[in-house]
Design a protein around this motif. Structure first.
Motif, mmCIF file in Angstrom:
data_model
loop_
_atom_site.group_PDB
_atom_site.id
_atom_site.type_symbol
_atom_site.label_atom_id
_atom_site.label_comp_id
_atom_site.label_asym_id
_atom_site.label_seq_id
_atom_site.Cartn_x
_atom_site.Cartn_y
_atom_site.Cartn_z
ATOM 1 N N LEU A 1 0.970 -1.468 -0.217
ATOM 2 C CA LEU A 1 0.112 0.224 -0.564
ATOM 3 C C LEU A 1 0.677 1.488 -0.027
ATOM 4 O O LEU A 1 0.045 2.082 -0.407
ATOM 5 N N SER A 2 1.685 1.237 1.235
ATOM 6 C CA SER A 2 2.845 2.110 0.526
ATOM 7 C C SER A 2 3.859 2.830 -0.591
ATOM 8 O O SER A 2 4.140 3.830 -0.396
ATOM 9 N N THR A 3 3.560 2.268 -1.669
ATOM 10 C CA THR A 3 4.705 1.842 -2.753
ATOM 11 C C THR A 3 2.924 2.958 -3.421
ATOM 12 O O THR A 3 4.117 3.307 -4.400
ATOM 13 N N PHE A 4 2.112 3.164 -3.167
ATOM 14 C CA PHE A 4 1.622 4.048 -4.076
ATOM 15 C C PHE A 4 0.844 5.551 -2.787
ATOM 16 O O PHE A 4 1.065 5.397 -1.755
ATOM 17 N N PRO A 5 0.638 5.926 -3.478
ATOM 18 C CA PRO A 5 -0.056 7.285 -2.702
ATOM 19 C C PRO A 5 -0.818 7.481 -2.245
ATOM 20 O O PRO A 5 -1.982 6.359 -2.761
ATOM 21 N N GLN A 6 -1.330 7.736 -0.840
ATOM 22 C CA GLN A 6 -1.992 7.233 -0.134
ATOM 23 C C GLN A 6 -2.798 8.512 0.151
ATOM 24 O O GLN A 6 -1.862 9.458 0.860
ATOM 25 N N PRO A 7 -3.954 9.056 1.024
ATOM 26 C CA PRO A 7 -4.089 9.505 1.541
ATOM 27 C C PRO A 7 -4.170 9.525 3.168
ATOM 28 O O PRO A 7 -3.435 8.310 3.297
ATOM 29 N N PRO A 8 -4.343 11.368 3.435
ATOM 30 C CA PRO A 8 -3.410 11.249 4.986
ATOM 31 C C PRO A 8 -3.690 10.051 6.248
ATOM 32 O O PRO A 8 -3.573 9.171 6.471
ATOM 33 N N SER A 9 -5.268 9.949 6.125
ATOM 34 C CA SER A 9 -5.942 8.628 6.942
ATOM 35 C C SER A 9 -4.917 7.335 6.632
ATOM 36 O O SER A 9 -5.035 6.678 7.903
ATOM 37 N N LEU A 10 -4.857 7.022 5.766
ATOM 38 C CA LEU A 10 -3.915 5.578 5.280
ATOM 39 C C LEU A 10 -2.902 5.564 5.790
ATOM 40 O O LEU A 10 -1.980 4.868 6.214
ATOM 41 N N THR A 11 -2.219 6.784 5.156
ATOM 42 C CA THR A 11 -0.729 7.114 5.374
ATOM 43 C C THR A 11 -0.128 6.925 7.377
ATOM 44 O O THR A 11 0.001 6.096 7.458
ATOM 45 N N VAL A 12 -1.184 7.520 7.819
ATOM 46 C CA VAL A 12 -1.032 7.452 9.182
ATOM 47 C C VAL A 12 -0.883 6.058 10.288
ATOM 48 O O VAL A 12 -0.266 5.316 11.051
ATOM 49 N N ARG A 13 -2.144 5.320 9.856
ATOM 50 C CA ARG A 13 -2.702 4.798 10.361
ATOM 51 C C ARG A 13 -1.456 2.477 9.967
ATOM 52 O O ARG A 13 -1.389 2.089 10.476
ATOM 53 N N ILE A 14 -1.123 3.192 8.018
ATOM 54 C CA ILE A 14 -0.158 2.930 7.634
ATOM 55 C C ILE A 14 1.065 3.087 9.182
ATOM 56 O O ILE A 14 1.904 1.846 9.576
ATOM 57 N N ARG A 15 1.831 3.786 9.223
ATOM 58 C CA ARG A 15 2.605 4.318 10.346
ATOM 59 C C ARG A 15 2.952 3.892 11.754
ATOM 60 O O ARG A 15 3.149 3.040 11.767
#
Length: 171
Positions: free
Chosen positions: A148-162
């Protein structure tokens, strides 16, 4: 108060309902039935109320885990109701016998780019919670999150992934 009339259903009313649950726990069962029902808007409102009940009375909501899993398996549900039901699992203790099924459901939801970000974000967090109980699941979740991180993600997903990757790194 009635959740069937949307103009009378607000956060203030939901908080009143949470207080009423202390006197009459059968309200939870009624809300679960409404969540499982065919009326999508009613299902969404009932699941929202259940989510708030889970903050104060997680044990009352925990009894209905089989119903929530059944709900997540059904097709064509209101995405707000799906989001609310997944969010419930952040507040309650998930028994071992349901973790595998919930894990599979959340993994599929996480990978489904057609679903709203909130639904996917809460699924990612639920995967992190399950991995804390079962670290052997870490490689699969880590792989999905890395993809998922290899594609641009919205901030909501970026934070959860991190945040979930941080949890996984400590396992």
């Amino acid at each position: 108060m009635t959740i069937k009339d949307p103009k009378y259903f607000s956060l203030t009313k939901v908080k009143q309902l949470v207080k009423e649950v202390e006197k009459d726990p059968t309200i939870v069962k009624e809300l679960v039935q409404l969540t499982l029902g065919e009326d999508q808007n009613l299902s969404m409102r009932a699941s929202w109320a259940l989510q708030h009940i889970s903050f104060k009375h997680p044990r009352l909501v925990q009894k209905h885990i089989p119903s929530f899993i059944k709900f997540l398996k059904k097709e064509k549900q209101h995405t707000g109701a799906i989001r609310n039901v997944i969010r419930l699992f952040h507040e309650i203790e998930i028994p071992e016998k349901y973790c595998g099924e919930l894990y599979d459901l959340c993994l599929n939801i996480t990978k489904n780019a057609t679903l709203p970000h909130g639904v996917r974000a809460f699924s990612i967090t639920t995967l992190g919670i399950i991995c804390q109980k079962y670290p052997e699941l870490k490689p699969e979740v880590d792989l999905v999150l890395s993809e998922l991180s290899t594609f641009p993600q919205p901030p909501s997903l970026t934070v959860r992934i991190r945040d979930v990757k941080k949890i996984l790194s400590k396992l």
